[in-house]
Design an enzyme around this catalytic site. Structure first.
Site, PDB file in Angstrom:
ATOM      1  CD  GLU A   1      26.965  90.794 110.287  1.00  0.00           C
ATOM      2  OE1 GLU A   1      26.514  91.635 111.088  1.00  0.00           O
ATOM      3  OE2 GLU A   1      28.048  90.936 109.687  1.00  0.00           O
TER       4      GLU A   1
ATOM      5  CG  HIS B   1      38.269  89.699 112.284  1.00  0.00           C
ATOM      6  ND1 HIS B   1      38.442  90.587 113.315  1.00  0.00           N
ATOM      7  CD2 HIS B   1      37.286  90.206 111.512  1.00  0.00           C
ATOM      8  CE1 HIS B   1      37.592  91.605 113.166  1.00  0.00           C
ATOM      9  NE2 HIS B   1      36.883  91.395 112.078  1.00  0.00           N
TER      10      HIS B   1
END
Lengths: 358, 344
Positions: free
Chosen positions: B75, B144
């Site tokens: 990322e 998450h």
């Protein structure tokens, strides 16, 4: 995937060419000395990272760039800006925080740039510029351009995750980027030996199956020769590479650091025997450049640096009325128009009144 | 250094179609990929895999690997690559699988993308789009299930939008792609499957910085965005039917710039406010809204501004615990009745 520890220097610049490069090196040295004086006189604020001692690495690498190649660097960037042709007065004015500085007084020492010369900054977070260089190289590929990106970083940056991610992306996407590690032996005060499990930084390129090369970073011609070759391969064959230039910084990490807590005066003195300016000057003399010519050049550069300081002193600070200028693109005012009610005290006068666009 | 790259406009398709939020996002990207060659998509599994949440499904086949680029799990690397490409005039759309993973690239978003315009004196811009879903509710647990909307919206230099329905998903994503600044488009996992009517006109965008009154009402203003808007609208319907009270729901749509004017106009009408968000309220979007309302609407208020958000714990796995922590319709309803003085 050769890993080369090169000691020879096949480049043989003609005397005029070498003369011009020596001039740039000398300009950088005198500029940094002036910056240190001005910092100590409190005319320059913030951080001020000097590169005295690293001139051959800087000028050698930048000399290898074509006009349309791109340059991205870390924060020790005065020398790179000057080598790329940014006028000394624009650099000094930026250090002074003035309106006509190359970033209009909004970047300072660490965030120099000149888009017209393909120099996209001047970045202050260690290794943060590497992924950005990847994106620039990707853009060049998308457009089918035969151009390359030279991304400078220090030896401290090679233990960041961004180094790993960027080299990996460069390799898997075959990007035209050369990562130039200016290894001055210390990341702030931590030596490469203390920081890096593999202190031969150029060898790390092998982990990504790209070329890694180490050069004597105080040998102008060796740096330029290696950089030129790697940049050519990047441009023409889309081969990324790592170029490690071994060099030394005489001053501390920044002007605020005396630079003696982690190394000795003797070490610094010893390195001065390898001074890249002295070495390049000797090459010039050996190739028949007349001494008076060299001395005239040096006097000229000193006057140029003095003029840059005078320019910066006389230049106006940026207008507070335009505090928020450039934070957002032109036309954003309309988008922000309805954010005004209930804003924190002063926001109306400081931010909205002067506009957000440049 | 780039040309405009904008293709000749084809005859605009018009009409209203029913589609999911996910399809609306895909329509926006397809239209912009067709319109402007500088636009390309980059992210994990956006191509061959058709997207982790299938938002980019089919686009690789349609546009090829240069326009729809799969990345390694990297990322920081590919968000930064988006920044660099944008600085040269490309229009990258970077997909991050969920907002939780955007934290890995926080340095590129906050320290780099957000700073470029100001720090370089306006000499270079960064027209980058980052798309990523937030949200909870599928037992995805602590790492998450988060919503960091307020973190990003609190950063000058960024723009942040968070559509709550398919029409705005299409319109705001298109606006983001055409914008000259870095824009974070916060999507939402539970809404991906929600359907709604979408005007397919390729030239129709939803302006950034404009809230929408999603439901008109007179007794209480509920300020929400993203999935909280969906929840608030359901509560409003139920309370109208069951208790005869009238809730006005203001869907913020943009978090930065924030449309305080529309919120304030609603509060002037209702005199009571409930702020709802999926994230943690402390230092969050609702904290900002409450601060601005107490300043801009001080004389209008008949009750303290109330807030409902995620319970301030890392989200647990067990279904019962997760549900208890979420800003559910039941919790929103209870809070609404309390602000209205009808609790108990």
């Amino acid at each position: 995937m050769a890993v080369i520890d090169r000691t020879d220097s096949p480049l043989d610049l003609d005397v005029d060419d070498l003369f011009g490069k020596y001039r740039t090196m000398f300009l950088i040295r005198r500029f940094e000395e002036a910056a240190e004086r001005q910092y100590k006189a409190a005319r320059i604020g913030g951080y001020c990272h000097l590169s005295s001692g690293q001139e051959a690495a800087t000028v050698g690498a930048v000399s290898a760039l074509e006009e349309d190649d791109l340059l991205v660097t870390g924060y020790r960037c005065h020398g790179f800006a000057l080598a790329r042709g940014v006028p000394p007065e624009a650099v000094m004015a930026e250090l002074f925080g003035r309106a006509n500085g190359c970033a209009h007084g909004r970047g300072g020492s660490m965030h120099l740039l000149d888009v017209s010369r393909g120099y996209y900054g001047g970045w202050g977070i260690v290794a943060g510029q590497l992924p950005i260089a990847i994106g620039m190289a990707l853009s060049l590929v998308r457009r089918g351009k035969e151009q390359a990106v030279l991304c400078e970083l220090g030896d401290g940056a090679v233990n960041m995750g961004a180094w790993h991610e960027s080299l990996n992306l460069a390799a898997v996407w075959n990007l035209p980027v050369v990562f130039m590690v200016v290894n001055n032996l210390y990341g702030m005060g931590t030596s490469v030996e203390r920081a890096s499990a593999e202190p031969d930084i150029f060898k790390r390129a092998a982990a990504f199956r790209i070329e890694g090369e180490r050069v004597d970073g105080d040998d102008l011609e060796e740096v330029e020769w290696a950089a030129a070759r790697l940049l050519r391969a990047a441009r023409q064959e889309r081969k990324p590479a790592v170029l490690e230039a071994l060099t030394y910084r005489y001053r501390g990490h920044s002007v605020a650091d005396a630079g003696l807590a982690y190394r000795t005066k003797e070490e610094i003195e010893e390195r001065r025997h390898e001074d890249p300016l002295v070495r390049t000057r000797e090459s010039l003399e050996a190739r028949g450049a007349p001494l008076e010519g060299i001395e005239a050049l040096e006097a000229e550069v000193e006057a140029e640096v003095e003029a840059a300081v005078a320019y910066a002193e006389a230049d106006a600070p940026p207008s507070v009325d335009r505090l928020a200028a450039g934070v957002y693109a032109a036309g954003s005012e309309e988008q922000f128009e309805r954010m005004r009610p209930g804003s924190p005290a002063g926001e109306e006068e400081l931010v909205f009144a002067g506009g957000l666009g440049k | 250094m780039s040309g405009s790259g904008v293709a000749e406009a084809p005859a605009p398709a018009t009409g209203v179609e029913t589609m999911t939020y996910r399809e609306a996002l895909r329509l926006a990207m397809r239209q912009e990929l067709e319109r402007d060659e500088r636009v390309f998509i980059m992210g994990e599994e956006v191509g061959l895999f058709d997207g982790s949440y299938k938002v980019t499904a089919g686009l690789l086949d349609e546009f090829g690997p240069d326009r729809v680029r799969d990345t390694p799990i990297s990322e920081e690397g590919f968000v930064g690559a988006g920044v660099g490409a944008a600085m040269l005039g490309e229009r990258p759309i970077v997909e991050i699988m969920t907002i939780n993973f955007l934290l890995v690239a926080m340095d590129q978003v906050v320290n780099h993308a957000a700073k470029i315009g100001a720090m370089f004196g306006g000499e270079v811009r960064c027209p980058l789009v980052i798309r990523t879903p937030n949200g909870a509710g599928n037992q995805l647990t602590a790492q998450h299930s988060q919503s960091f909307d307020g973190w990003f919206a609190g950063t000058p230099g960024l723009k942040v939008v968070a559509p709550a329905n398919p029409a705005d998903a299409k319109g705001l994503l298109k606006a983001a792609i055409r914008d000259d600044d870095p824009v974070l488009v916060i999507e939402n996992l539970p809404i991906y499957k929600e359907k709604g009517e979408v005007d397919v006109d390729p030239d129709l965008v939803t302006p950034i910085g404009r809230a929408a009154v999603a439901r008109e009402g007179s007794d209480l203003t509920v300020v929400a965005h993203s999935f909280a808007t969906v929840r608030a609208l359901k509560v409003a319907e139920r309370l109208a039917a069951e208790r005869g009270v009238s809730l006005e729901v203001v869907d913020l749509r943009s978090l930065r710039p924030l449309d305080v004017e529309t919120v304030a106009a609603s509060v002037a009408k209702t005199s009571r406010v409930l702020c709802v968000e999926e994230g943690w309220p402390s230092y969050g979007v609702s904290a900002e809204i409450a601060a601005r309302i107490q300043h801009a609407c001080f004389d209008d208020l008949d009750a303290p501004v109330e807030r409902v958000g995620m319970a301030e714990v890392p989200l647990p796995y067990a279904k019962e615990l997760e549900l208890a922590a979420m800003p559910t319709e039941e919790r929103i309803e209870r809070a609404a009745l309390q602000v209205l003085g009808l609790a108990g």
